[in-house]
Design a protein around this motif. Structure first.
Motif, PDB file in Angstrom:
ATOM      1  N   LEU A 105      44.902  29.129  42.775  1.00 32.02           N
ATOM      2  CA  LEU A 105      43.428  28.217  41.855  1.00 32.02           C
ATOM      3  C   LEU A 105      42.307  27.395  43.195  1.00 32.02           C
ATOM      4  O   LEU A 105      41.584  27.441  42.696  1.00 32.02           O
ATOM      5  CB  LEU A 105      44.438  27.521  41.423  1.00 32.02           C
ATOM      6  CG  LEU A 105      45.314  27.791  39.922  1.00 32.02           C
ATOM      7  CD1 LEU A 105      45.835  26.593  38.984  1.00 32.02           C
ATOM      8  CD2 LEU A 105      44.292  27.652  38.762  1.00 32.02           C
ATOM      9  N   ALA A 106      43.642  26.592  43.821  1.00 32.53           N
ATOM     10  CA  ALA A 106      42.263  26.372  44.695  1.00 32.53           C
ATOM     11  C   ALA A 106      41.365  26.903  45.748  1.00 32.53           C
ATOM     12  O   ALA A 106      40.030  26.823  44.861  1.00 32.53           O
ATOM     13  CB  ALA A 106      43.505  25.834  45.232  1.00 32.53           C
ATOM     14  N   LYS A 107      41.422  28.196  45.711  1.00 34.38           N
ATOM     15  CA  LYS A 107      40.535  29.217  46.666  1.00 34.38           C
ATOM     16  C   LYS A 107      39.414  29.538  45.138  1.00 34.38           C
ATOM     17  O   LYS A 107      38.225  29.759  45.471  1.00 34.38           O
ATOM     18  CB  LYS A 107      41.553  30.359  46.948  1.00 34.38           C
ATOM     19  CG  LYS A 107      42.129  30.294  48.350  1.00 34.38           C
ATOM     20  CD  LYS A 107      42.563  31.703  48.956  1.00 34.38           C
ATOM     21  CE  LYS A 107      43.782  31.392  49.713  1.00 34.38           C
ATOM     22  NZ  LYS A 107      44.349  32.731  50.111  1.00 34.38           N
ATOM     23  N   ALA A 108      40.531  29.645  44.300  1.00 37.48           N
ATOM     24  CA  ALA A 108      39.476  29.993  43.038  1.00 37.48           C
ATOM     25  C   ALA A 108      38.365  29.377  42.526  1.00 37.48           C
ATOM     26  O   ALA A 108      37.354  29.615  42.742  1.00 37.48           O
ATOM     27  CB  ALA A 108      40.391  30.778  41.756  1.00 37.48           C
ATOM     28  N   PHE A 109      38.721  27.618  42.774  1.00 31.74           N
ATOM     29  CA  PHE A 109      37.807  26.931  41.985  1.00 31.74           C
ATOM     30  C   PHE A 109      37.185  26.523  43.855  1.00 31.74           C
ATOM     31  O   PHE A 109      35.669  25.794  42.909  1.00 31.74           O
ATOM     32  CB  PHE A 109      38.615  25.878  41.081  1.00 31.74           C
ATOM     33  CG  PHE A 109      38.462  26.449  39.848  1.00 31.74           C
ATOM     34  CD1 PHE A 109      38.013  26.452  38.993  1.00 31.74           C
ATOM     35  CD2 PHE A 109      40.571  26.447  39.537  1.00 31.74           C
ATOM     36  CE1 PHE A 109      38.290  26.972  37.521  1.00 31.74           C
ATOM     37  CE2 PHE A 109      40.529  27.178  38.377  1.00 31.74           C
ATOM     38  CZ  PHE A 109      39.445  27.160  37.384  1.00 31.74           C
ATOM     39  N   GLY A 110      37.744  26.189  43.922  1.00 40.37           N
ATOM     40  CA  GLY A 110      36.967  24.939  45.204  1.00 40.37           C
ATOM     41  C   GLY A 110      36.538  26.013  47.113  1.00 40.37           C
ATOM     42  O   GLY A 110      36.003  25.589  47.249  1.00 40.37           O
TER      43      GLY A 110
END
Length: 131
Positions: A105-110
């Motif tokens: 999720l972090a890679k996808a959003f940030g």
């Protein structure tokens, strides 16, 4: 709604609450697609994270090196809180699954750096929690 989608929606709602000071029910409604029903898992992630926010922030703060929780990006903070809540309070999901989902999720959003950052914070937090 599968758990991956629920995590995505929960992260969006927690982000909204952090940035816009939205109420949990309002944030929940705003992240659902038209006609989409909130799963119990989604509600648990949002309301549980909010309920345990002070405790989760204490754990996160204790495991930040050279950072404060206020300095964290809103997206990173929302995902980290949610993942720690899930690892602490939802027993039927393996911790490594939650851990990996949070990093994705972090890679996808940030981006890639957010993934590495959250990986480090969650790793250190889990070491302490497992003691």
């Amino acid at each position: 709604m599968n758990r991956r989608v629920a995590r995505l929606r929960a992260a969006q709602a927690l982000y909204q609450m952090d940035v816009a000071q939205s109420e949990p029910n309002e944030a929940l409604e705003s992240v659902l697609d038209t006609g989409e029903e909130a799963s119990g898992f989604l509600k648990d992630l949002i309301f549980g994270t909010v309920e345990h926010k002070a405790e989760l922030d204490t754990i996160i703060s204790a495991n930040l090196v050279g950072w404060t929780i206020e300095r964290m990006g809103h997206v990173d903070r929302a995902i980290t809180r949610m993942a720690l809540y899930e690892m602490q309070y939802i027993d039927d999901i393996p911790k490594n699954v939650t851990f990996n989902e949070a990093i994705e999720l972090a890679k996808a959003f940030g981006g890639e750096e957010s993934g590495k950052f959250i990986n480090g914070v969650l790793s250190k937090s889990m070491e302490e929690l497992n003691k």
